[in-house]
Design a protein around this motif. Structure first.
Motif, short mmCIF file in Angstrom:
data_model
loop_
_atom_site.label_atom_id
_atom_site.label_comp_id
_atom_site.label_asym_id
_atom_site.label_seq_id
_atom_site.Cartn_x
_atom_site.Cartn_y
_atom_site.Cartn_z
N ASP A 68 26.97 -84.34 39.39
CA ASP A 68 26.06 -85.46 39.09
C ASP A 68 25.22 -85.82 40.30
N THR A 69 24.02 -86.30 40.01
CA THR A 69 23.16 -86.73 41.11
C THR A 69 23.63 -88.09 41.66
N ALA A 70 24.42 -88.83 40.87
CA ALA A 70 24.91 -90.12 41.34
C ALA A 70 25.73 -89.89 42.61
N GLY A 71 25.45 -90.65 43.63
CA GLY A 71 26.21 -90.52 44.86
C GLY A 71 25.66 -89.47 45.81
N ILE A 72 24.62 -88.78 45.39
CA ILE A 72 24.06 -87.72 46.23
C ILE A 72 23.45 -88.33 47.51
N GLN A 73 23.03 -89.60 47.42
CA GLN A 73 22.43 -90.26 48.58
C GLN A 73 23.35 -90.23 49.79
#
Ligand code: GDP
Length: 302
Positions: A68-73
């Motif tokens: 998932d792109t969530a948390g990629i930051q």
């Protein structure tokens, strides 16, 4: 938090773009990586650094099986800090003498914020209880001496000066004598920044450097190059020129508050291998902050 406030322009643009990507893609795939690459390039992070970061990200995403792109930051921040710190060979601490005089030379092109930076540095040292003196070494640009005198008055430190057009090396000679007489701790020297005649400017800098080192062994202890963050990749070209002419020991990146392209810090690091020691985050005397890679990178997303 001044550091955070000063980065707001970069953060607003960068964070909103990354957040937008994360929301649009949801899943990490090649298209996501490509768009992310564009966002980083637009923030002036610099081609090489972006490529290095993308490699590191791809590797990490695979290794941790991130879907998932969530948390990629947070992965991006982590990798940016890693990349920044891996290039860091020297400390950002200034080379201040335990006893005796420390001489700091400020170099840079006109308009980048050299005089302002000298004022800010003088203020910083003075508030640490140090005895500070300034040398008006830009005898070329009309008004440069007066402008430094205004800063001297504002901060409450003396400025050693001669008439406009006089030999900057003679000003330095005078200033060093005055500094010794007054038992000053820190002498901060302004220099000319005209780039129209590069050869003359570089010769002048060499001469100034020579006079200072002849008078005091090991001096100048710091040669700080002021670069304007709003000029983006141009700043890198200027840095290259000054690096060839003098022994630059650190960079002061000014006007970081005035740009959305704050990624230039990372580009400077990887391209020049000179530490960014301070960043300018505004026009006032306390708007100078020591550079902190973690604060900086995490400040981009906060
Ligand atoms: P010099 O020609 O290199 O000595 O440049 P100056 O010190 O005169 O600065 C040029 C302009 O940039 C002035 O208007 C300063 O107030 C402004 N300036 C300098 N540093 C900063 C900074 O960190 N942030 C902002 N926003 N403005 C700055």
């Amino acid at each position: 938090d001044k550091f955070k406030d000063g980065l707001s322009k970069t953060r607003n643009q960068f964070t909103s773009k990354v957040n937008d990507l994360v929301a649009r893609y949801r899943k990490v795939d090649e298209d996501f990586f490509e768009e992310l690459e564009d966002v980083l390039l637009q923030a002036d992070v610099g081609f090489d650094t972006v490529m290095e970061l993308m490699d590191a990200l791809r590797f990490e995403v695979q290794r941790k099986n991130i879907k998932d792109t969530a948390g990629i930051q947070s992965v991006i921040s982590e990798k940016l800090v890693e990349i920044y710190e891996s290039g860091e060979s020297d400390s950002i601490e200034l080379n201040i003498q335990e006893s005796g005089l420390t001489v700091i030379l400020l170099v840079g092109v006109n308009g980048v914020g050299k005089t302002t930076t000298i004022g800010k540095l003088a203020h910083k040292f003075k508030s640490e209880g140090k005895n500070v003196l300034l040398a008006a070494g830009d005898t070329f640009r009309a008004g440069a001496i007066d402008q430094l005198v205004v800063w001297g008055e504002r901060v409450g430190v003396e400025v050693i000066r001669q008439a406009e057009g006089s030999d900057p090396a003679a000003v330095m000679y005078d200033a060093i004598r005055a500094a010794k007489n007054r038992k000053a701790d820190i002498l901060i020297c302004d220099t000319a920044g005209r780039l129209q005649n590069k050869v003359n400017l570089m010769k002048e800098l060499e001469k100034v450097h020579r006079v200072i080192s002849r008078e005091i062994e090991g001096a100048p202890h710091e040669v700080l190059l002021a670069l304007d963050a709003t000029t983006g990749q141009n700043a890198l070209i200027q840095a290259q020129t000054f690096k060839e002419a003098t022994n630059v020991t650190g960079i002061v990146l000014t006007k970081l508050d005035g740009t959305a392209k704050g990624g230039i810090v990372l580009a400077i690091r990887s391209k020049l291998k000179i530490p960014v020691k301070f960043v300018g985050l505004g026009e006032k005397m306390d708007d100078l902050q020591p550079f902190d890679a973690e604060k900086y990178v995490y400040g981009l997303f906060a």
